[in-house]
Design a protein around this motif. Structure first.
Motif, PDB file in Angstrom:
ATOM      1  N   ALA A  25       0.854  -1.189   0.000  1.00  0.00           N
ATOM      2  CA  ALA A  25       0.000   0.000   0.000  1.00  0.00           C
ATOM      3  C   ALA A  25       0.887   1.234   0.000  1.00  0.00           C
ATOM      4  N   SER A  26       0.437   2.270  -0.673  1.00  0.00           N
ATOM      5  CA  SER A  26       1.237   3.480  -0.738  1.00  0.00           C
ATOM      6  C   SER A  26       0.820   4.459   0.362  1.00  0.00           C
ATOM      7  N   GLU A  27       1.816   4.994   1.066  1.00  0.00           N
ATOM      8  CA  GLU A  27       1.548   6.003   2.097  1.00  0.00           C
ATOM      9  C   GLU A  27       1.950   7.396   1.595  1.00  0.00           C
ATOM     10  N   ASP A  28       2.278   7.480   0.312  1.00  0.00           N
ATOM     11  CA  ASP A  28       2.673   8.761  -0.261  1.00  0.00           C
ATOM     12  C   ASP A  28       1.502   9.740  -0.189  1.00  0.00           C
ATOM     13  N   PRO A  29       1.658  10.868   0.512  1.00  0.00           N
ATOM     14  CA  PRO A  29       0.537  11.809   0.642  1.00  0.00           C
ATOM     15  C   PRO A  29       0.073  12.353  -0.712  1.00  0.00           C
ATOM     16  N   ALA A  30       0.960  12.315  -1.699  1.00  0.00           N
ATOM     17  CA  ALA A  30       0.578  12.831  -3.013  1.00  0.00           C
ATOM     18  C   ALA A  30      -0.213  11.807  -3.823  1.00  0.00           C
ATOM     19  N   ASP A  31      -0.294  10.587  -3.301  1.00  0.00           N
ATOM     20  CA  ASP A  31      -1.005   9.534  -4.029  1.00  0.00           C
ATOM     21  C   ASP A  31      -2.506   9.729  -3.853  1.00  0.00           C
ATOM     22  N   ASP A  32      -3.171  10.144  -4.905  1.00  0.00           N
ATOM     23  CA  ASP A  32      -4.596  10.456  -4.739  1.00  0.00           C
ATOM     24  C   ASP A  32      -5.513   9.418  -5.375  1.00  0.00           C
ATOM     25  N   ARG A  33      -4.992   8.215  -5.597  1.00  0.00           N
ATOM     26  CA  ARG A  33      -5.879   7.145  -6.062  1.00  0.00           C
ATOM     27  C   ARG A  33      -6.896   6.829  -4.976  1.00  0.00           C
ATOM     28  N   PRO A  34      -8.073   6.345  -5.342  1.00  0.00           N
ATOM     29  CA  PRO A  34      -9.028   5.942  -4.300  1.00  0.00           C
ATOM     30  C   PRO A  34      -8.401   4.844  -3.436  1.00  0.00           C
ATOM     31  N   ARG A  35      -8.711   4.867  -2.128  1.00  0.00           N
ATOM     32  CA  ARG A  35      -8.138   3.874  -1.219  1.00  0.00           C
ATOM     33  C   ARG A  35      -9.134   2.761  -0.934  1.00  0.00           C
ATOM     34  N   SER A  36      -8.598   1.575  -0.737  1.00  0.00           N
ATOM     35  CA  SER A  36      -9.425   0.426  -0.381  1.00  0.00           C
ATOM     36  C   SER A  36      -8.751  -0.320   0.749  1.00  0.00           C
ATOM     37  N   TYR A  37      -9.550  -0.742   1.728  1.00  0.00           N
ATOM     38  CA  TYR A  37      -8.974  -1.457   2.864  1.00  0.00           C
ATOM     39  C   TYR A  37      -9.688  -2.802   2.985  1.00  0.00           C
ATOM     40  N   VAL A  38      -8.938  -3.848   2.696  1.00  0.00           N
ATOM     41  CA  VAL A  38      -9.495  -5.210   2.683  1.00  0.00           C
ATOM     42  C   VAL A  38      -8.787  -6.048   3.740  1.00  0.00           C
ATOM     43  N   VAL A  39      -9.545  -6.636   4.650  1.00  0.00           N
ATOM     44  CA  VAL A  39      -8.926  -7.437   5.718  1.00  0.00           C
ATOM     45  C   VAL A  39      -9.559  -8.817   5.792  1.00  0.00           C
ATOM     46  N   ASP A  40      -8.703  -9.829   5.819  1.00  0.00           N
ATOM     47  CA  ASP A  40      -9.138 -11.193   6.107  1.00  0.00           C
ATOM     48  C   ASP A  40      -8.949 -11.403   7.598  1.00  0.00           C
ATOM     49  N   MET A  41      -9.888 -12.085   8.248  1.00  0.00           N
ATOM     50  CA  MET A  41      -9.710 -12.399   9.663  1.00  0.00           C
ATOM     51  C   MET A  41      -8.381 -13.112   9.809  1.00  0.00           C
ATOM     52  N   PHE A  42      -7.536 -12.621  10.714  1.00  0.00           N
ATOM     53  CA  PHE A  42      -6.187 -13.202  10.797  1.00  0.00           C
ATOM     54  C   PHE A  42      -6.228 -14.595  11.420  1.00  0.00           C
ATOM     55  N   PRO A  43      -5.261 -15.436  11.012  1.00  0.00           N
ATOM     56  CA  PRO A  43      -5.298 -16.829  11.449  1.00  0.00           C
ATOM     57  C   PRO A  43      -4.714 -17.014  12.842  1.00  0.00           C
ATOM     58  N   TYR A  44      -5.141 -18.091  13.477  1.00  0.00           N
ATOM     59  CA  TYR A  44      -4.500 -18.576  14.692  1.00  0.00           C
ATOM     60  C   TYR A  44      -3.437 -19.580  14.241  1.00  0.00           C
ATOM     61  N   PRO A  45      -2.215 -19.475  14.747  1.00  0.00           N
ATOM     62  CA  PRO A  45      -1.134 -20.337  14.213  1.00  0.00           C
ATOM     63  C   PRO A  45      -1.159 -21.752  14.784  1.00  0.00           C
ATOM     64  N   SER A  46      -2.216 -22.493  14.474  1.00  0.00           N
ATOM     65  CA  SER A  46      -2.368 -23.803  15.109  1.00  0.00           C
ATOM     66  C   SER A  46      -1.590 -24.901  14.394  1.00  0.00           C
ATOM     67  N   GLY A  47      -0.985 -24.583  13.288  1.00  0.00           N
ATOM     68  CA  GLY A  47      -0.257 -25.587  12.506  1.00  0.00           C
ATOM     69  C   GLY A  47      -0.097 -24.961  11.142  1.00  0.00           C
ATOM     70  N   ASP A  48      -0.031 -25.763  10.105  1.00  0.00           N
ATOM     71  CA  ASP A  48       0.051 -25.161   8.764  1.00  0.00           C
ATOM     72  C   ASP A  48      -1.341 -24.697   8.343  1.00  0.00           C
ATOM     73  N   LEU A  49      -1.406 -23.934   7.280  1.00  0.00           N
ATOM     74  CA  LEU A  49      -2.701 -23.499   6.749  1.00  0.00           C
ATOM     75  C   LEU A  49      -3.506 -24.725   6.335  1.00  0.00           C
ATOM     76  N   HIS A  50      -4.825 -24.635   6.514  1.00  0.00           N
ATOM     77  CA  HIS A  50      -5.663 -25.761   6.120  1.00  0.00           C
ATOM     78  C   HIS A  50      -6.660 -25.329   5.044  1.00  0.00           C
ATOM     79  N   MET A  51      -7.508 -26.246   4.642  1.00  0.00           N
ATOM     80  CA  MET A  51      -8.445 -25.985   3.553  1.00  0.00           C
ATOM     81  C   MET A  51      -9.342 -24.772   3.845  1.00  0.00           C
TER      82      MET A  51
END
Ligand code: ANZ
Ligand code: ZN
Length: 821
Positions: A25-51
């Motif tokens: 993501a760009s933090e450049d104050p001159a960057d005037d593109r529309p912003r989008s904030y997309v978040v996936d619920m973060f994982p619990y590290p119980s082992g490797d990633l699963h299905m």
């Protein structure tokens, strides 16, 4: 070679992305593109990633990659929810520190995420078990406490005898511990709470902002969880006792119909009110009740049980002397733990009255059968009877009137009750955020001064030191526990409980916006620039707790002036589960599918495509019903189209000179894929891409050929649209089409409106090689349909007359020739 090797492509493009960092993501104050904030619920590290992770993150990645393709400045971060019990249990088992297991698993998952090719901004990675993160849990705790939102009280809590820890109501499933399945018992403990109940009304009201953007089902669950009830508190005098007892009722209009009084059998009040001659019966009953779960207790199916306490309450409006019973269908921790029973109009009370031969008095005439005869309580509208000053009023008139009367006499008032309880914070476990409080024999409860934060976990506890003992393992860390009181300097002790890990997940999405901020939990400008989260993606299992706690946190931070929004997640998408053979994957059923093995076999792109093509994201995916092999086959077909177009033409050719039918198909695909992605119907988007691949294939093989500019245009649109779901093939295809740089950023195209219009084509119909009619038909009409139309033409039939049709030659959409003999 026309078919691709998934693993070679994965390695090639992973290395490229790692080097070029296209998803930062760009933090450049001159960057005037529309912003989008997309978040996936973060994982619990119980082992490797699963299905399940693979599905959730594939979905989140389509959303994020679409915004990247639109040329927006996208923030798509990742982190780990890395405090919690499983790490502690693993440490006990292996004689290690929970951090070892936790951080090893995080590394494994991080590597798998890289391989899985999710468009993360890796520079914002956070782990909630890092002191740089959890110090702010402590800082928030102190601020909440200053605002009266963090407090301690003795309470009956749910206790898991196996994990030796307190569980929130939400963590008790059908009377059992959510984690280990052990039957939960009740226990009194002094615990820390967050006062979420103070925000109950705002949590309800602000749901108006979420209508249509969160699933209705989730909003309903939240509403029920908060459980707002409007009613009245009514005080009943008790014979032989100075203190009255208050009850909560949603139907104060039925006060004249109260014929008995019930106290929760396990409430201290029942014990207090019990007359000596009933003591033995009561205690026996109470022991029996202690074994039941809340769910069992409230089940309307179960036969009512109870015991008379040998005492009487006085109805404040008519002076009636009514018997006091103890029963289990009244809960100790709702309302006041006591009720006035109105059997004529409340089914539970009626069942109880009929079981124990108590009187039933109708006070609302609803026109339904008399409950005395029918056994069915009447709850509808009607006129009041047998109710003194309320007689003749409707239910809705009687409620405010009786509240007025009670208020005048000082025996009651209108009130609102919530099912929502305060958030129980304390856990008697090690691997969590220490509560920043010091207990001093002379100063009492003293907050740890801000400049002494973070209160770090001691690092000398290992293995068996962490075994559950009923008190926190931290209590045994003498050097850690014993401190000087920050106020008087005398000997004092640290609070040894740690915080519920739901605290960690209540604000991590705020931290992502300025993850390296050292002087505050987050930078206000950064959060107000990016926040709130435009699209949040995660499982339905978090529909209540995590989302409710995050909403609560956000509102408190809003009140503190730290954020400018009151809801953290503008949109939430709750994906279904990945199941196998109709059942949730589990070790005991042996139906688990290993994500790593699927990827080894079919490659990342095919696995992702399979997940997304299986159905709408909210639905469960049964892995037994899908075919990653078919996905791989399709991706190879798409790849061949891109390769052949790339070999036959150069970027920059003018598509306007290309085959019109294919151009139409391409632009229509673009239009439909855009709409489907916007509507989060990713399976539909994929189906449209598949059709375009088929059309392009046909154009290469039996149409204008691979060098036609329309084939290149189609192949480029295939690469662009496919980049949302199968990023590796898309990147490689794009490169084979002669482009430099990633296909993933800013390449989405707007369809040409002129090519979306469904135009008609003129078809010439000949009879015996002479033109006899002209038909306006759709350009993609099938040969069968065209033949049917031609033979149905009146003019054509006239020319054929009674001659025999020998043959019909169809060249859709432009020509039909009927040979007659
Ligand atoms: C008299 C009455 C008459 C009631 C009537 C209902 C119908 P909700 O909507 O869930 O808030 N109640 C109050 N405290 C209770 C407790 N601790 N355990 C079990 N039941 C309790 O329900 C409020 C109603 O549930 C209250 O109104 C009370 O019964 C009962 F025709 O009071 B009512
Ligand atoms: Zn002190």
């Amino acid at each position: 070679n026309d078919s691709y090797d998934a693993h070679t492509l994965q390695e090639k493009w992973q290395a490229r992305w790692a080097k070029e960092n296209p998803f930062a993501a760009s933090e450049d104050p001159a960057d005037d593109r529309p912003r989008s904030y997309v978040v996936d619920m973060f994982p619990y590290p119980s082992g490797d990633l699963h299905m399940g992770h693979a599905e959730a993150f594939a979905i989140g990645d389509v959303v994020a990659r679409y915004r990247f393709q639109l040329g927006e400045n996208v923030l798509h971060p990742i982190g780990w929810d890395s405090f919690g019990l499983p790490a502690e249990n693993a440490a006990i088992k292996h004689g290690t520190h929970p951090a070892e297991w936790t951080y090893a698993n995080i590394e494994t998952q991080a590597e798998s995420f890289h391989r899985y090719g999710i468009s993360f901004d890796w520079s914002r990675r956070l782990h909630t078990s890092d002191p740089e993160y959890y110090r702010w849990n402590q800082w928030f705790f102190l601020r909440f406490r200053e605002r009266g939102l963090a407090y301690r009280k003795d309470g009956l809590v749910n206790w898991c005898p196996k994990d030796q820890t307190v569980l929130a109501n939400e963590q008790v499933v059908q009377g059992r511990c959510e984690r280990c399945g052990t039957e939960v018992v009740r226990r009194t403990l002094n615990q820390w709470y967050y006062k979420i109940t103070e925000y109950a009304d705002r949590l309800l009201e602000d749901m108006a902002q979420l209508e249509g953007k969160w699933a209705d089902e989730v909003l309903t669950m939240q509403r029920n969880w908060i459980g707002r009830s409007q009613g009245a508190d009514v005080r009943f005098a008790i014979e032989g006792r100075d203190e009255p007892v208050t009850v909560f009722t949603t139907r104060p209009d039925t006060l004249y119909g109260a014929t008995f009084f019930v106290v929760a059998a396990d409430a201290p009040l029942a014990d207090e009110l019990c007359a000596p001659e009933q003591r033995e019966a009561f205690e026996e009953y109470r022991a029996q009740v202690a074994k039941l779960s809340d769910i069992e207790r409230q089940s309307t199916e179960r036969e009512k049980t109870g015991v008379f306490l040998g005492r009487y309450a006085i109805n404040p409006v008519n002076g009636d002397r009514i018997p006091i019973w103890a029963a289990d269908y009244v809960l100790a921790d709702y309302g006041h733990g006591a009720i006035m029973a109105v059997p004529a109009h409340d089914q539970r009370d009626l069942d109880f009255a009929r079981k124990f031969g108590l009187p039933v008095r109708v006070v609302v005439e609803t026109g339904e059968a008399d409950p005395n005869d029918s056994g069915v309580a009447t709850a509808g509208e009607g006129k009041l009877v047998n109710s003194g000053p309320l007689d003749g009023l409707s239910k809705s008139e009687a409620i405010p009137r009786i509240i007025e009367i009670l208020a005048e006499r000082g025996t009651g008032e209108g009130t609102i009750n919530y099912r929502l309880r305060d958030w129980l914070l304390s856990r008697q476990r090690f691997w969590g955020t220490p509560i920043p409080i010091i207990h001093c024999p002379s100063c009492g409860e003293v907050p740890v001064p801000d400049e002494q934060l973070p209160v770090l976990l001691p690092d000398d506890l290992r293995g068996a030191d962490l075994a559950p003992k009923g008190v926190s393992p931290l209590a045994a860390a003498d050097d850690w526990v014993n401190v000087d009181c920050p106020e008087c300097g005398g000997p004092a002790k640290r609070d040894t409980d740690t915080m519920d890990t739901f605290v960690d997940s209540s604000w991590y999405f705020l931290r992502y916006c300025s993850p390296h901020e050292e002087n505050a939990p987050f930078d206000r400008d950064a959060i107000n620039k990016w926040g709130p989260v435009d699209q949040y993606i995660g499982g339905k299992e978090h529909a209540i707790l995590h989302l409710l706690y995050s909403r609560f946190f956000t509102k408190v931070l809003y009140d503190m002036g730290m954020v400018e929004f009151t809801e953290p997640f503008t949109r939430v998408l709750n994906q279904g589960q990945v199941i196998n053979q109709g059942k949730a994957m589990s070790k005991s059923l042996g139906n688990g599918v290993d994500l790593g093995a699927e990827i080894d076999k079919y490659g990342v792109d095919a696995v992702r495509l399979t997940m997304l093509f299986a159905g709408p994201p909210e639905d469960d995916i049964d892995w037994a019903d899908v075919s990653p092999a078919a996905s791989l086959k399709f991706l190879n077909r798409a790849f061949r189209v891109m390769v052949q177009a790339g070999e036959a033409s150069q970027p920059g050719v003018d598509p306007a000179e290309g085959d019109l039918a294919l151009r139409r198909a391409t632009h229509q695909t673009l239009d439909k894929v855009t709409a489907a992605v916007e509507a989060q119907r990713f399976n539909v988007a994929i189906a449209r891409i598949m059709e375009l691949v088929t059309a392009a294939r046909r154009a290469i093989d039996s149409g204008p050929g691979a060098a036609d500019p329309a084939v290149r245009e189609a192949a480029e649109v295939i690469a662009i649209t496919l980049s949302l779901v199968a990023p590796y093939v898309a990147e490689e295809g794009w490169e084979r089409l002669g482009h430099r740089g990633s296909v993933a950023i800013g390449n989405w195209r707007t369809p040409d409106p002129a090519l979306l219009v469904q135009e008609s084509v003129t078809c010439v119909v000949q009879v015996a090689s002479k033109v006899r009619d002209k038909l306006e038909v759709a350009p993609d009409i099938s040969a069968e349909e065209l033949e049917r139309l031609a033979l149905a033409s009146e003019k054509v039939r006239n020319f054929i007359g009674d001659r025999q049709i020998r043959k019909v030659v169809v060249r859709a959409p432009k020509l039909v020739n009927i040979v007659v003999g």
